[in-house]
Motif scaffolding. Structure first.
Motif, PDB file in Angstrom:
ATOM      1  N   ARG A 170     -28.835   8.519 -15.935  1.00  0.00           N
ATOM      2  CA  ARG A 170     -27.758   8.290 -14.961  1.00  0.00           C
ATOM      3  C   ARG A 170     -26.679   7.403 -15.578  1.00  0.00           C
ATOM      4  O   ARG A 170     -26.959   6.300 -16.029  1.00  0.00           O
ATOM      5  N   ARG A 172     -23.826   7.340 -13.665  1.00  0.00           N
ATOM      6  CA  ARG A 172     -23.139   7.083 -12.405  1.00  0.00           C
ATOM      7  C   ARG A 172     -24.175   7.203 -11.286  1.00  0.00           C
ATOM      8  O   ARG A 172     -25.050   8.065 -11.346  1.00  0.00           O
ATOM      9  N   ASP A 174     -26.129   8.301  -8.378  1.00  0.00           N
ATOM     10  CA  ASP A 174     -26.227   9.548  -7.620  1.00  0.00           C
ATOM     11  C   ASP A 174     -27.695   9.903  -7.518  1.00  0.00           C
ATOM     12  O   ASP A 174     -28.506   9.430  -8.331  1.00  0.00           O
ATOM     13  N   TYR A 177     -27.755  16.195  -8.943  1.00  0.00           N
ATOM     14  CA  TYR A 177     -27.452  16.515 -10.332  1.00  0.00           C
ATOM     15  C   TYR A 177     -26.108  15.924 -10.761  1.00  0.00           C
ATOM     16  O   TYR A 177     -25.685  16.113 -11.906  1.00  0.00           O
ATOM     17  N   GLY A 178     -25.440  15.217  -9.874  1.00  0.00           N
ATOM     18  CA  GLY A 178     -24.213  14.520 -10.251  1.00  0.00           C
ATOM     19  C   GLY A 178     -24.535  13.218 -10.971  1.00  0.00           C
ATOM     20  O   GLY A 178     -25.610  12.643 -10.785  1.00  0.00           O
ATOM     21  N   GLY A 179     -23.603  12.736 -11.794  1.00  0.00           N
ATOM     22  CA  GLY A 179     -23.794  11.448 -12.456  1.00  0.00           C
ATOM     23  C   GLY A 179     -24.800  11.453 -13.580  1.00  0.00           C
ATOM     24  O   GLY A 179     -25.252  10.399 -14.030  1.00  0.00           O
ATOM     25  N   THR A 181     -25.850  12.270 -17.486  1.00  0.00           N
ATOM     26  CA  THR A 181     -25.397  12.508 -18.848  1.00  0.00           C
ATOM     27  C   THR A 181     -26.623  12.818 -19.694  1.00  0.00           C
ATOM     28  O   THR A 181     -27.674  12.202 -19.522  1.00  0.00           O
ATOM     29  N   PRO A 221     -20.437  16.334 -21.439  1.00  0.00           N
ATOM     30  CA  PRO A 221     -19.557  15.306 -20.868  1.00  0.00           C
ATOM     31  C   PRO A 221     -20.314  14.163 -20.208  1.00  0.00           C
ATOM     32  O   PRO A 221     -21.437  14.329 -19.739  1.00  0.00           O
ATOM     33  N   ASP A 223     -21.323  11.892 -17.281  1.00  0.00           N
ATOM     34  CA  ASP A 223     -21.529  12.137 -15.836  1.00  0.00           C
ATOM     35  C   ASP A 223     -21.601  13.624 -15.484  1.00  0.00           C
ATOM     36  O   ASP A 223     -21.868  13.962 -14.334  1.00  0.00           O
ATOM     37  N   GLY A 224     -21.369  14.516 -16.451  1.00  0.00           N
ATOM     38  CA  GLY A 224     -21.202  15.929 -16.105  1.00  0.00           C
ATOM     39  C   GLY A 224     -22.231  16.870 -16.708  1.00  0.00           C
ATOM     40  O   GLY A 224     -21.951  18.057 -16.888  1.00  0.00           O
ATOM     41  N   GLY A 225     -23.416  16.360 -17.000  1.00  0.00           N
ATOM     42  CA  GLY A 225     -24.429  17.222 -17.611  1.00  0.00           C
ATOM     43  C   GLY A 225     -25.365  17.864 -16.606  1.00  0.00           C
ATOM     44  O   GLY A 225     -26.220  18.675 -16.978  1.00  0.00           O
ATOM     45  N   ASP A 227     -25.061  20.085 -14.006  1.00  0.00           N
ATOM     46  CA  ASP A 227     -25.054  21.530 -13.765  1.00  0.00           C
ATOM     47  C   ASP A 227     -25.711  22.291 -14.922  1.00  0.00           C
ATOM     48  O   ASP A 227     -26.505  23.224 -14.700  1.00  0.00           O
TER      49      ASP A 227
END
Length: 373
Positions: A170, A172, A174, A177-179, A181, A221, A223-225, A227
């Protein structure tokens, strides 16, 4: 959509089956259960036949095959409960690297996997009692050179037999699955402890990261891993479902052969309804599991809208029905089936372990409902 195997696919399956049988078949799993680490031996043999290259893109020295083709390999591996991080490396890591890796990461790791020089695993769970993605809690703090990882990952397959591990953390706050990396790290940087688990053919570890600083290990990215991770977990689920299908097919064959040979009241026991009907149900369950798995693999490979639902349908069915099927195989063998010499116990323990690792049938049915409604 045509699920008829091509001549090339059939030949590949036959060559894998012949090779694994020549190397000892199920005895490889028994040697692993006895404490011998056979992963390196298995991997070297598979590499000589270019199997680690199957899912690696062509431009990185691979063969560029999709998940449906790969599932045929997993099915044969499952037929002998093959030890080794085959689903984690080829089904999970390779597509994730191809999707999120930098040019440098792809150039470094993908050819190494294709050549059989690099094996990988995945460290998903921080809490073995939680479901994904809530079970991902590790935090990663940015540093001058990269990130610092603090926390403990559990249920990590083959952590001491692989060269890299995908670690979601994490960056970020959350709970979904948000936040998230992703990091691709050397497991030697963490303290590893093997867990006492049901399935001895696939050792699971606890990895403790005590302020481990990693540089150049970020995958994708910040915070964007999440998905990409969810898609990779879906591919891992299909890979392991294919292995369960292979084991189920083997269990049906074994029950049929025993039903022909073992006699009671001067008749083969396969002529009695109690055995005959049970084997027929086993075969039906195997074919249903295979169809669901092939469709899920095809849906992912072709980016179909219902791919996520298909994965959960296959996972729910395979983990529930294949476990029951392995129990039926043990029943069919009578007293012999209840001895440790009977291979059915190996497959049953593997199925029960994967049912926990991949998400329970209830969780996957809930996911199907969430997607539909």
């Amino acid at each position: 959509m045509d699920f008829t195997l091509s001549d090339e696919q059939t030949q590949m399956q036959e060559s894998v089956r012949d090779y694994l049988e020549s190397e000892g078949g199920i005895e490889l799993a028994r040697r692993q259960m006895d404490g011998e680490d056979v992963v390196g031996e298995v991997w070297d043999g598979l590499a000589e036949m270019d199997y680690p290259a199957l899912s690696v893109p062509l431009e990185y020295g691979g063969l560029g095959d999709d998940l449906l083709y790969l599932s045929l390999l997993f099915e044969e591996a499952g037929r002998v409960a093959l030890p080794g991080p085959l689903p984690e490396t080829l089904g999970f890591t390779v597509p994730l690297l191809a999707e999120l890796g930098t040019d440098e990461q792809k150039g470094q790791f993908l050819p190494a996997i294709a050549d059989g020089d690099l094996r990988a695993s995945v460290a998903l769970y921080d809490d073995a009692t939680e479901s994904l993605p809530e079970a991902i809690r590790m935090e990663a703090e940015p540093t001058d050179d990269g990130y610092r990882l603090d926390g403990t990952k559990t249920l990590v397959p083959y952590a001491e037999s692989v060269d890299r591990v995908v670690v979601p953390a994490r960056t970020r706050q959350d709970t979904g699955y948000g936040g998230i990396t992703l990091f691709f790290v050397d497991p030697a940087a963490a303290e590893a402890e093997q867990l006492d688990t049901l399935d001895k053919t696939r050792p699971l570890y606890e990895l403790t990261f005590d302020g481990v600083e990693v540089s150049g290990a970020r995958l994708g990215p910040v915070d964007g891993g999440g998905d990409a991770l969810e898609r990779a977990i879906d591919r891992l689920n299909v890979s392991m479902c294919a292995m369960l299908v292979g084991g189920a097919d083997e269990a049906v064959d074994r029950s049929v052969e025993y039903g022909k040979q073992r006699e009671q009241f001067d008749k083969p026991i396969g002529q009695f309804q109690a055995v005959k009907h049970r084997i027929a149900d086993m075969w039906l369950d195997t074919e249903a599991a295979r169809s669901l798995t092939y469709y899920a693999a095809w849906a992912i490979a072709n980016d179909e809208e219902d791919a996520r639902r298909a994965v959960s349908a296959a996972t729910a069915y395979c983990t529930e029905h294949c476990g029951e099927l392995f129990e039926d195989d043990i029943f069919n063998h009578g007293a012999t089936g209840y001895t440790w010499d009977h291979d059915g116990h190996i497959f049953l323990k593997q199925a029960k372990t994967w049912a926990n690792l991949l998400g329970s049938p209830t969780e996957h049915r809930r996911r199907i409902a969430d997607i539909r409604l």
